[in-house]
Design a protein around this motif. Sequence first.
Motif, PDB file in Angstrom:
ATOM      1  N   SER A  71       0.823  -1.209   0.000  1.00 26.79           N
ATOM      2  CA  SER A  71       0.000   0.000   0.000  1.00 26.79           C
ATOM      3  C   SER A  71       0.857   1.259   0.000  1.00 26.79           C
ATOM      4  O   SER A  71       1.913   1.311   0.642  1.00 26.79           O
ATOM      5  CB  SER A  71      -0.900  -0.003   1.242  1.00 26.79           C
ATOM      6  N   ARG A  73      -0.472   3.964   1.099  1.00 23.00           N
ATOM      7  CA  ARG A  73      -0.965   4.692   2.268  1.00 23.00           C
ATOM      8  C   ARG A  73      -1.387   3.676   3.335  1.00 23.00           C
ATOM      9  O   ARG A  73      -2.585   3.447   3.558  1.00 23.00           O
ATOM     10  CB  ARG A  73      -2.149   5.581   1.864  1.00 23.00           C
ATOM     11  N   SER A  75      -2.468   2.105   6.768  1.00 20.48           N
ATOM     12  CA  SER A  75      -3.108   2.693   7.948  1.00 20.48           C
ATOM     13  C   SER A  75      -3.562   1.568   8.867  1.00 20.48           C
ATOM     14  O   SER A  75      -3.606   0.396   8.470  1.00 20.48           O
ATOM     15  CB  SER A  75      -4.296   3.554   7.535  1.00 20.48           C
ATOM     16  N   PHE A 125     -12.458   3.407   1.663  1.00 21.54           N
ATOM     17  CA  PHE A 125     -11.069   3.816   1.853  1.00 21.54           C
ATOM     18  C   PHE A 125     -10.686   4.903   0.841  1.00 21.54           C
ATOM     19  O   PHE A 125      -9.963   5.842   1.161  1.00 21.54           O
ATOM     20  CB  PHE A 125     -10.118   2.610   1.722  1.00 21.54           C
ATOM     21  N   GLY A 126     -11.193   4.730  -0.407  1.00 26.42           N
ATOM     22  CA  GLY A 126     -10.879   5.722  -1.444  1.00 26.42           C
ATOM     23  C   GLY A 126     -11.441   7.081  -1.106  1.00 26.42           C
ATOM     24  O   GLY A 126     -10.757   8.103  -1.238  1.00 26.42           O
ATOM     25  N   THR A 128     -12.229   8.153   1.881  1.00 26.28           N
ATOM     26  CA  THR A 128     -11.516   8.664   3.050  1.00 26.28           C
ATOM     27  C   THR A 128     -10.201   9.306   2.628  1.00 26.28           C
ATOM     28  O   THR A 128      -9.784  10.338   3.177  1.00 26.28           O
ATOM     29  CB  THR A 128     -11.244   7.513   4.043  1.00 26.28           C
ATOM     30  N   SER A 129      -9.584   8.682   1.632  1.00 30.33           N
ATOM     31  CA  SER A 129      -8.265   9.171   1.214  1.00 30.33           C
ATOM     32  C   SER A 129      -8.373  10.375   0.279  1.00 30.33           C
ATOM     33  O   SER A 129      -7.701  11.381   0.473  1.00 30.33           O
ATOM     34  CB  SER A 129      -7.502   8.035   0.523  1.00 30.33           C
ATOM     35  N   ARG A 130      -9.211  10.263  -0.717  1.00 32.90           N
ATOM     36  CA  ARG A 130      -9.242  11.296  -1.763  1.00 32.90           C
ATOM     37  C   ARG A 130     -10.390  12.305  -1.590  1.00 32.90           C
ATOM     38  O   ARG A 130     -10.425  13.315  -2.282  1.00 32.90           O
ATOM     39  CB  ARG A 130      -9.437  10.640  -3.135  1.00 32.90           C
ATOM     40  N   TYR A 135     -12.575  10.657  -5.328  1.00 33.92           N
ATOM     41  CA  TYR A 135     -12.701   9.230  -5.616  1.00 33.92           C
ATOM     42  C   TYR A 135     -13.581   8.990  -6.831  1.00 33.92           C
ATOM     43  O   TYR A 135     -13.244   8.173  -7.688  1.00 33.92           O
ATOM     44  CB  TYR A 135     -13.255   8.500  -4.400  1.00 33.92           C
ATOM     45  N   SER A 215      -5.672  -0.175  -2.057  1.00 35.14           N
ATOM     46  CA  SER A 215      -4.545   0.752  -2.252  1.00 35.14           C
ATOM     47  C   SER A 215      -4.691   1.491  -3.578  1.00 35.14           C
ATOM     48  O   SER A 215      -4.331   2.675  -3.665  1.00 35.14           O
ATOM     49  CB  SER A 215      -3.216  -0.008  -2.231  1.00 35.14           C
ATOM     50  N   THR A 218      -6.974   4.317  -3.075  1.00 37.72           N
ATOM     51  CA  THR A 218      -6.479   5.433  -2.240  1.00 37.72           C
ATOM     52  C   THR A 218      -5.365   6.146  -2.976  1.00 37.72           C
ATOM     53  O   THR A 218      -4.639   5.560  -3.788  1.00 37.72           O
ATOM     54  CB  THR A 218      -5.952   4.923  -0.892  1.00 37.72           C
ATOM     55  N   SER A 224      -2.310  13.271  -2.653  1.00 33.77           N
ATOM     56  CA  SER A 224      -3.390  13.792  -1.816  1.00 33.77           C
ATOM     57  C   SER A 224      -3.057  15.173  -1.301  1.00 33.77           C
ATOM     58  O   SER A 224      -3.911  16.039  -1.201  1.00 33.77           O
ATOM     59  CB  SER A 224      -3.657  12.855  -0.649  1.00 33.77           C
TER      60      SER A 224
END
Lengths: 231, 256
Positions: A71, A73, A75, A125-126, A128-130, A135, A215, A218, A224
């Motif tokens: 990954s 990112r 976590s 997760f996407g 949350t990340s982007r 996303y 991954s 994300t 990001s």
Amino acid sequence: MELTPDSTIVFEAWGIPVNATIVNTWIIMAVLTGISMLITRKLRPDVPPNRWRTMLEVIVQGIQSQIEEISRRPSRNLLYFVGTLFLFIATSNLMLVMPGFDPPTASLSTTAALAFSVLIAVPLFGMTSRGVGGYLKTYMQPSVIMLPFNIISEFSRGISLAIRLYGNIMSGAVIAAILLSVAPFFFPVVMDVLGLLTGLIQAYIFAILATVYISSATADPSTSKTEKKTQ
Amino acid sequence: MSIDWITIAAQLINFLVLVWLLKRFLYRPILSGIDARETEIAERMLEASRAREKAEAAETRYNDLAATFRTNEATLIDNQRQKAEAERDTLIAEARARLEQERKDWEAHLAQEKSKYIAHLHRSGAALLVSLTGKALHDLADETLEERVVTHVARQLKPMAADLRKAANAGTPAVVTTRYVLPDAARVKLVANMKGLIPGQKLQFETDPAQSAGLVLRMGAVHVAWTVDSYIEELDTMLEERLVQDPIVKVDSDGH
């Protein structure tokens, strides 16, 4: 010959049939949770770890290192999700050797549920990340024309995950059952040993693929940051 | 192969519950323990690093001190040597002064003993001389020394008759002093001689143990005497010459 434990109804609760897949899943959950509670109940930082705690640390850190290798990112939430996938599938497949125990992963419903959970986890997760917008934009990459293909690709990932795991575990169990009826003394043992190996490998592959999918959804940290600045 | 949607939903819920259970009872305790241990190890490493820095600083300080000491070692040794030499010279000077003082004290003591000895010789020689002379006179001339001394003094008085008369006129008494009591015969002879020169003049006879053997007559400014002092002085001179030439007096460790 039954190919799935779904058809074995153990009991009914409030009119809902509870089959062997669910009961066996509960057993596996109880085993995993019980072992974890037993080992970590008196965990103190000033006490040196014993061999059982060390074993758990090795397992958890092994999973964590694998995730960190894949990954961009890593976590803790990803570890909780993927680690639980691996431990559940591995334990379920290892319990294949127990007589009379049908592993829940031999049920397409279980593998579909796991694949469905991955299918839900990827956008979560996407996003949350982007971010939600960031996303959703990925579905239109590199152009809007690719939107239906990306959606199909996303669903086909989950379906392939589910079918792969189910096929491997179910086929191992079916082959062992066939061999047991043909040559009941030697070949089933060999096939069970092989089943243990393939079970562990399938658990690893499923967890790795889930990690890869999540991954890929994300963003890497540098991207990001750029996105946040532009926003 | 069939899909049971109820089972799928149940398994999905089961899986989420398992995620929560393992997060609660496996991942968090294990990862917290690992994190705590890593933090502790990092702190210990930091402490070790600080201790190492301290040790290196102490080593540097020690090396500096050692270098300084090596640089000043010759100076320090020279200073201490000079101090030791000065103290040694002081002690030697004190010892020499003490020896010199002891030598002076010893020499003073020796001189005192020498004078005592000479005085003793003086007295002994005088007594011996008087005794031998008296004995020789008695043996050879059947006279006593006192009578011959009186005769000698009387012969000296004759040229001084004028002075004696002046003294007699002035009322000055004539005093005869001897070491021992003068025999009566000698007294009578001296009185007779004095009356021959100054009629009616009386003599007053006295003894003085501090006086040398002999006879001394005093009357005003007239002073006539015969004592063994002159002879003893000659004897002393002779003895001192002998002592210088051939010291026969042995002095023991105490100076006696």
